[in-house]
Design a protein around this motif. Structure first.
Motif, PDB file in Angstrom:
ATOM      1  N   SER A 157      41.370  38.929  41.091  1.00  0.00           N
ATOM      2  CA  SER A 157      42.724  38.813  40.516  1.00  0.00           C
ATOM      3  C   SER A 157      43.728  39.412  41.508  1.00  0.00           C
ATOM      4  O   SER A 157      43.349  40.178  42.400  1.00  0.00           O
ATOM      5  CB  SER A 157      42.777  39.558  39.179  1.00  0.00           C
ATOM      6  N   ALA A 158      44.986  39.049  41.365  1.00  0.00           N
ATOM      7  CA  ALA A 158      46.007  39.522  42.321  1.00  0.00           C
ATOM      8  C   ALA A 158      46.177  41.037  42.190  1.00  0.00           C
ATOM      9  O   ALA A 158      46.426  41.544  41.089  1.00  0.00           O
ATOM     10  CB  ALA A 158      47.333  38.820  42.050  1.00  0.00           C
ATOM     11  N   GLU A 192      38.546  46.301  32.386  1.00  0.00           N
ATOM     12  CA  GLU A 192      39.177  45.006  32.634  1.00  0.00           C
ATOM     13  C   GLU A 192      38.377  44.130  33.584  1.00  0.00           C
ATOM     14  O   GLU A 192      38.383  42.900  33.463  1.00  0.00           O
ATOM     15  CB  GLU A 192      40.584  45.238  33.217  1.00  0.00           C
ATOM     16  N   MET A 193      37.709  44.745  34.559  1.00  0.00           N
ATOM     17  CA  MET A 193      37.080  43.944  35.621  1.00  0.00           C
ATOM     18  C   MET A 193      36.060  44.798  36.357  1.00  0.00           C
ATOM     19  O   MET A 193      36.081  46.029  36.272  1.00  0.00           O
ATOM     20  CB  MET A 193      38.201  43.474  36.564  1.00  0.00           C
ATOM     21  N   SER A 240      47.228  54.278  46.062  1.00  0.00           N
ATOM     22  CA  SER A 240      46.644  53.698  44.838  1.00  0.00           C
ATOM     23  C   SER A 240      47.051  52.238  44.716  1.00  0.00           C
ATOM     24  O   SER A 240      48.103  51.805  45.191  1.00  0.00           O
ATOM     25  CB  SER A 240      47.091  54.485  43.597  1.00  0.00           C
ATOM     26  N   VAL A 241      46.146  51.470  44.083  1.00  0.00           N
ATOM     27  CA  VAL A 241      46.394  50.039  43.862  1.00  0.00           C
ATOM     28  C   VAL A 241      45.468  49.606  42.739  1.00  0.00           C
ATOM     29  O   VAL A 241      44.376  50.164  42.564  1.00  0.00           O
ATOM     30  CB  VAL A 241      46.128  49.218  45.151  1.00  0.00           C
ATOM     31  N   ASN A 242      45.930  48.613  41.963  1.00  0.00           N
ATOM     32  CA  ASN A 242      45.090  48.053  40.907  1.00  0.00           C
ATOM     33  C   ASN A 242      44.502  46.746  41.413  1.00  0.00           C
ATOM     34  O   ASN A 242      45.227  45.811  41.713  1.00  0.00           O
ATOM     35  CB  ASN A 242      45.913  47.831  39.628  1.00  0.00           C
ATOM     36  N   THR A 243      43.179  46.697  41.514  1.00  0.00           N
ATOM     37  CA  THR A 243      42.497  45.487  42.026  1.00  0.00           C
ATOM     38  C   THR A 243      41.691  44.842  40.904  1.00  0.00           C
ATOM     39  O   THR A 243      40.626  44.285  41.123  1.00  0.00           O
ATOM     40  CB  THR A 243      41.569  45.853  43.209  1.00  0.00           C
ATOM     41  N   GLY A 244      42.207  44.936  39.719  1.00  0.00           N
ATOM     42  CA  GLY A 244      41.531  44.494  38.495  1.00  0.00           C
ATOM     43  C   GLY A 244      41.328  45.695  37.590  1.00  0.00           C
ATOM     44  O   GLY A 244      41.370  45.617  36.365  1.00  0.00           O
ATOM     45  N   GLY A 256      32.907  47.308  43.759  1.00  0.00           N
ATOM     46  CA  GLY A 256      33.542  46.131  44.355  1.00  0.00           C
ATOM     47  C   GLY A 256      35.060  46.205  44.358  1.00  0.00           C
ATOM     48  O   GLY A 256      35.707  45.982  45.389  1.00  0.00           O
ATOM     49  N   THR A 257      35.646  46.530  43.212  1.00  0.00           N
ATOM     50  CA  THR A 257      37.109  46.643  43.170  1.00  0.00           C
ATOM     51  C   THR A 257      37.582  47.807  44.032  1.00  0.00           C
ATOM     52  O   THR A 257      38.682  47.759  44.586  1.00  0.00           O
ATOM     53  CB  THR A 257      37.578  46.846  41.716  1.00  0.00           C
ATOM     54  N   GLY A 258      36.704  48.806  44.191  1.00  0.00           N
ATOM     55  CA  GLY A 258      37.045  49.935  45.074  1.00  0.00           C
ATOM     56  C   GLY A 258      37.031  49.527  46.531  1.00  0.00           C
ATOM     57  O   GLY A 258      37.887  49.934  47.320  1.00  0.00           O
ATOM     58  N   MET A 259      36.057  48.670  46.906  1.00  0.00           N
ATOM     59  CA  MET A 259      36.008  48.166  48.287  1.00  0.00           C
ATOM     60  C   MET A 259      37.285  47.397  48.605  1.00  0.00           C
ATOM     61  O   MET A 259      37.898  47.555  49.668  1.00  0.00           O
ATOM     62  CB  MET A 259      34.836  47.193  48.455  1.00  0.00           C
TER      63      MET A 259
END
Ligand SMILES: N[C@H](CCC[C@H](N)C(=O)O)C(=O)O
Length: 270
Positions: free
Chosen positions: A119-120, A72-73, A141-145, A209-212
């Motif tokens: 993205s949010a 997705e991102m 856990s969190v979805n950052t894209g 990046g999304t992990g950071m």
């Protein structure tokens, strides 16, 4: 078929960049995997294509992991995407908006650095006690894209990233899509160091990046550290994550600021 490509990296997370604005390319999963292969291809953590916008952005970003699967991102990839598009326009652009499967992303340029508006984030979960390999870990856990599991540890240098990373990536708790797995250490309030096992690379990357962003938001959740949070990654770069908490566990204006470097241009037959 002969492909013109640009090889880039964002803090060591590296990518094959392709200009597909004319939609002439229709690469298969196997072809993408071959291009990303570090012994039989160009070698990269992922591949990005520039395509024409269809939903009101300036461009569309397609991201594929090294295993050829579309995701997705990609945060580091989005910085490289922005820089690559700007180079296609002779460096004349100051800000672009591009469509991703995670939503609209924007990029602004400051010299060789790029700031992207993420993205949010969503699906935040704190402190699940999960059996991981032979241990029980406290997993956030969190979805950052894309989905991320985050585990804070004391000794980041000796974490079994491949063993625990793979166990989390395929863990029951994150089925069916799986997750990326991050291990983080607090260096000081507002300053963390992380290591990431990436889904679709199936190994540790030098940066994610999304992990950071995921690790920075969890750091804020756990300690109240204000924006921006500095993140030191495996490859040695330190990047800045900005955010605004609009309500408990709700975030907006999430930004990722860091390098996006061209390594070389080339042609390849596939
Ligand atoms: N491997 C990730 C996508 C790329 C994420 C990473 N390279 C980044 O910079 O955000 C996934 O399949 O969820």
């Amino acid at each position: 078929m002969t492909l013109n490509f640009t090889k880039m990296n964002g803090a060591g997370n590296d990518f094959v960049m392709l200009d597909n604005r004319d939609l002439s390319l229709a690469l298969t999963k196997d072809q993408i995997e071959k291009l990303c292969d570090r012994h039989r291809g160009i070698g990269a953590d992922g591949l990005l294509c520039v395509e024409p916008a269809t939903e009101g952005g300036d461009f569309k970003m397609r991201y594929y992991n090294a295993d050829g699967g579309e995701a997705e991102m990609c945060g580091n990839g989005a910085r490289c995407f922005g820089r690559f598009v700007n180079l296609l326009h002779a460096g004349t652009l100051t800000k672009i908006r591009f469509e991703t499967l995670a939503g609209m992303i924007s990029a602004e340029f400051e010299g060789d650095q790029v700031r992207i508006n993420m993205s949010a984030p969503h699906s935040l979960k704190l402190a699940q006690e999960l059996p991981v390999s032979k241990a029980t870990l406290t997993v956030h856990s969190v979805n950052t894209g894309v989905p991320h599991a985050v585990v804070y540890v004391e000794d980041l240098d000796h974490v079994p990233v491949l063993e625990w990373g793979a166990a989390l990536r395929y863990h029951e708790a994150f089925k069916p899509k799986g997750t990326n797995a991050n291990f983080a250490k607090v260096l000081a309030p507002g300053s963390i160091s992380i290591r990431t096992y990436e889904r679709g690379v199936e190994g540790e990357t030098l940066a994610c990046g999304t992990g950071m962003v995921a690790c920075a938001l969890i750091h804020h959740e756990l300690t109240g550290a204000p924006s921006p949070v500095s993140v030191l990654v495996k490859g040695g770069d330190t990047l800045r994550i900005g955010f605004t908490e609009t309500a408990p566990h709700e975030y907006t204006d999430v930004t990722l600021f860091g390098p996006a470097d061209v390594v070389f241009n080339g042609t390849v037959s596939i």
